[in-house]
Design a protein around this motif. Structure first.
Motif, mmCIF file in Angstrom:
data_model
loop_
_atom_site.group_PDB
_atom_site.id
_atom_site.type_symbol
_atom_site.label_atom_id
_atom_site.label_comp_id
_atom_site.label_asym_id
_atom_site.label_seq_id
_atom_site.Cartn_x
_atom_site.Cartn_y
_atom_site.Cartn_z
ATOM 1 N N ALA A 126 0.813 -1.216 0.000
ATOM 2 C CA ALA A 126 0.000 0.000 0.000
ATOM 3 C C ALA A 126 0.849 1.269 0.000
ATOM 4 O O ALA A 126 0.402 2.322 -0.465
ATOM 5 N N ALA A 127 2.083 1.170 0.508
ATOM 6 C CA ALA A 127 2.934 2.358 0.621
ATOM 7 C C ALA A 127 3.198 3.013 -0.726
ATOM 8 O O ALA A 127 3.479 4.212 -0.791
ATOM 9 N N ARG A 128 3.102 2.241 -1.808
ATOM 10 C CA ARG A 128 3.326 2.815 -3.141
ATOM 11 C C ARG A 128 2.354 3.958 -3.435
ATOM 12 O O ARG A 128 2.659 4.850 -4.225
ATOM 13 N N TRP A 129 1.199 3.942 -2.799
ATOM 14 C CA TRP A 129 0.189 4.950 -3.083
ATOM 15 C C TRP A 129 0.158 6.059 -2.036
ATOM 16 O O TRP A 129 -0.700 6.934 -2.093
ATOM 17 N N ILE A 130 1.086 6.030 -1.082
ATOM 18 C CA ILE A 130 1.127 7.054 -0.036
ATOM 19 C C ILE A 130 2.464 7.775 -0.154
ATOM 20 O O ILE A 130 3.508 7.236 0.253
ATOM 21 N N PRO A 131 2.488 8.973 -0.760
ATOM 22 C CA PRO A 131 3.740 9.627 -1.160
ATOM 23 C C PRO A 131 4.874 9.574 -0.159
ATOM 24 O O PRO A 131 5.940 9.052 -0.454
ATOM 25 N N TRP A 132 4.706 10.122 1.048
ATOM 26 C CA TRP A 132 5.870 10.201 1.938
ATOM 27 C C TRP A 132 6.209 8.846 2.546
ATOM 28 O O TRP A 132 7.380 8.550 2.796
ATOM 29 N N ILE A 133 5.220 8.002 2.743
ATOM 30 C CA ILE A 133 5.511 6.655 3.252
ATOM 31 C C ILE A 133 6.211 5.827 2.176
ATOM 32 O O ILE A 133 7.027 4.957 2.492
ATOM 33 N N ARG A 134 5.922 6.110 0.909
ATOM 34 C CA ARG A 134 6.562 5.385 -0.190
ATOM 35 C C ARG A 134 8.086 5.455 -0.098
ATOM 36 O O ARG A 134 8.785 4.489 -0.400
ATOM 37 N N THR A 135 8.613 6.601 0.323
ATOM 38 C CA THR A 135 10.060 6.761 0.434
ATOM 39 C C THR A 135 10.594 6.229 1.755
ATOM 40 O O THR A 135 11.681 5.638 1.802
ATOM 41 N N LEU A 136 9.838 6.419 2.842
ATOM 42 C CA LEU A 136 10.318 5.988 4.152
ATOM 43 C C LEU A 136 10.206 4.480 4.365
ATOM 44 O O LEU A 136 10.998 3.899 5.117
ATOM 45 N N ALA A 137 9.239 3.834 3.718
ATOM 46 C CA ALA A 137 8.987 2.411 3.968
ATOM 47 C C ALA A 137 10.212 1.523 3.763
ATOM 48 O O ALA A 137 10.505 0.675 4.622
ATOM 49 N N PRO A 138 10.947 1.658 2.656
ATOM 50 C CA PRO A 138 12.132 0.798 2.490
ATOM 51 C C PRO A 138 13.173 1.001 3.582
ATOM 52 O O PRO A 138 13.771 0.033 4.074
ATOM 53 N N LEU A 139 13.413 2.266 3.957
ATOM 54 C CA LEU A 139 14.390 2.551 5.013
ATOM 55 C C LEU A 139 13.979 1.898 6.323
ATOM 56 O O LEU A 139 14.799 1.271 7.010
ATOM 57 N N ILE A 140 12.708 2.056 6.677
ATOM 58 C CA ILE A 140 12.224 1.513 7.940
ATOM 59 C C ILE A 140 12.233 -0.009 7.909
ATOM 60 O O ILE A 140 12.613 -0.662 8.891
ATOM 61 N N ALA A 141 11.814 -0.594 6.778
ATOM 62 C CA ALA A 141 11.814 -2.053 6.658
ATOM 63 C C ALA A 141 13.223 -2.613 6.798
ATOM 64 O O ALA A 141 13.448 -3.623 7.470
ATOM 65 N N GLY A 142 14.194 -1.932 6.183
ATOM 66 C CA GLY A 142 15.577 -2.378 6.304
ATOM 67 C C GLY A 142 16.105 -2.223 7.710
ATOM 68 O O GLY A 142 16.761 -3.119 8.250
ATOM 69 N N ALA A 143 15.807 -1.076 8.329
ATOM 70 C CA ALA A 143 16.271 -0.832 9.697
ATOM 71 C C ALA A 143 15.654 -1.815 10.677
ATOM 72 O O ALA A 143 16.290 -2.218 11.654
ATOM 73 N N ALA A 144 14.401 -2.228 10.416
ATOM 74 C CA ALA A 144 13.700 -3.148 11.306
ATOM 75 C C ALA A 144 14.088 -4.596 11.055
ATOM 76 O O ALA A 144 13.670 -5.493 11.795
ATOM 77 N N GLY A 145 14.880 -4.843 10.002
ATOM 78 C CA GLY A 145 15.313 -6.209 9.709
ATOM 79 C C GLY A 145 14.231 -7.067 9.075
ATOM 80 O O GLY A 145 14.223 -8.295 9.254
ATOM 81 N N MET A 146 13.311 -6.455 8.342
ATOM 82 C CA MET A 146 12.284 -7.233 7.646
ATOM 83 C C MET A 146 12.948 -8.213 6.691
ATOM 84 O O MET A 146 13.962 -7.895 6.056
ATOM 85 N N ASN A 147 12.422 -9.412 6.593
ATOM 86 C CA ASN A 147 12.982 -10.429 5.708
ATOM 87 C C ASN A 147 13.131 -9.869 4.299
ATOM 88 O O ASN A 147 12.179 -9.339 3.718
ATOM 89 N N ALA A 148 14.338 -9.979 3.742
ATOM 90 C CA ALA A 148 14.643 -9.360 2.453
ATOM 91 C C ALA A 148 13.770 -9.919 1.327
ATOM 92 O O ALA A 148 13.302 -9.167 0.462
ATOM 93 N N ARG A 149 13.539 -11.221 1.330
ATOM 94 C CA ARG A 149 12.724 -11.819 0.267
ATOM 95 C C ARG A 149 11.277 -11.378 0.391
ATOM 96 O O ARG A 149 10.621 -11.085 -0.612
#
Length: 223
Positions: A126-149
Motif C-alpha cells: 500500500a505504501a506505493r500509493w502514499i507519497p511520503w511513506i513510499r520513500t520511508l517504507a524501504p528505510l524503515i523495513a531495512g532498519a527493522a530487519g524485515m525479511n529481504a525476500r
C-alpha cells in the motif's frame, strides 16, 4: 491525436514535440529511482510525474512506448526500493528526522513506522500509493530487519499496482480527450505545470528541512 498536437502547438506546448519521448524516459526513470531510494524523494511528485509522462507520450501517439516505459519504470521502482532497504539496513533511520522539520521529523517517521508495524506485508504494498511513506517504507523495513525476500515480493506487488496504472491512465485519458482539443490542452498544461511546480516546491522544501539539525531523539524500537 493530430488534433491534440495541433492544439498543443497553438497553446505554446509545441516544445513537447521537440523534447521527444526520450526526455520523458530520462526524467521518469530518474525521479522514480530517487523517490523510491533516497530521502530527497519524499519531496518529489511521483504520482503526478507518472501520470504526466503518460499524457506527454500521448502527444506523440506512441502507445508502445507508454507500455514499455511502464515496464521499465516498474523495474526501476523495485530496484530503488531495494537500494532504500539496504541503506536502512546499514544506517537505520537515525539520520532522517530533523529537529523542527516540516516533513523530515520524528513524528512522521514514527507514523510511518507504526503503519508498517501494524500492516506488515500489506503496508509495503500500500505504501506505493502514499507519497511520503513510499520513500520511508524501504528505510524503515531495512532498519527493522524485515525479511529481504518478503520485502522484495511486497515491493514488487506494490510497483505492479502503482507504475503502469498511473502511466497508462495518463496516456489513455489524453487519447480519449483528443476529440475535445481544448480539454486535452488543459490536461497537458495541468500535468506539466503540476510536475514542474511540484518538483520545484519539493526541492525547496527538502532544502529547508535538510538544513535543520538531526533530531537526536532515540529511534523507536522496531518490531
Amino acid at each position: 491525436m493530430d488534433e491534440v498536437n495541433a492544439e498543443a502547438a497553438t497553446a505554446g506546448l509545441d516544445w513537447l514535440s521537440t523534447a521527444g519521448p526520450l526526455l520523458v524516459w530520462v526524467i521518469v526513470l530518474s525521479f522514480v529511482f530517487i523517490e523510491c531510494a533516497l530521502i530527497v524523494g519524499l519531496f518529489l511528485p511521483g504520482d503526478s510525474l507518472l501520470f504526466a509522462a503518460g499524457v506527454v507520450l500521448a502527444q506523440h501517439d506512441v502507445e508502445g512506448q507508454a507500455w514499455a516505459l511502464s515496464a521499465v519504470a516498474l523495474a526501476t521502482a523495485i530496484v530503488g526500493n531495494q537500494v532504500g532497504y539496504y541503506i536502512g539496513r546499514q544506517t537505520g533511520t537515525r539520520f532522517v528526522a530533523r529537529r523542527g522539520g516540516r516533513v523530515l521529523n520524528q513524528q512522521n517517521l514514527d507514523r510511518a513506522r507504526a503503519f508498517l508495524d501494524h500492516r506488515g506485508f500489506l503496508a509495503i504494498v500500500a505504501a506505493r500509493w502514499i507519497p511520503w511513506i513510499r520513500t520511508l517504507a524501504p528505510l524503515i523495513a531495512g532498519a527493522a530487519g524485515m525479511n529481504a525476500r518478503r520485502f522484495l515480493v511486497a515491493t514488487t506487488v506494490g510497483a505492479i499496482l502503482w507504475v503502469p496504472t498511473l502511466v497508462l491512465i495518463g496516456y489513455y485519458a489524453a487519447g480519449l480527450l483528443s476529440a475535445i482539443p481544448w480539454l486535452g490542452t488543459i490536461l497537458v498544461w495541468g500535468a506539466v505545470a503540476f510536475l514542474v511546480l511540484g518538483t520545484g516546491y519539493g526541492v525547496w522544501r527538502y532544502r529547508q528541512d535538510i538544513r535543520r539539525p538531526v533530531d537526536d531523539e532515540p529511534e523507536a524500537a522496531a518490531t
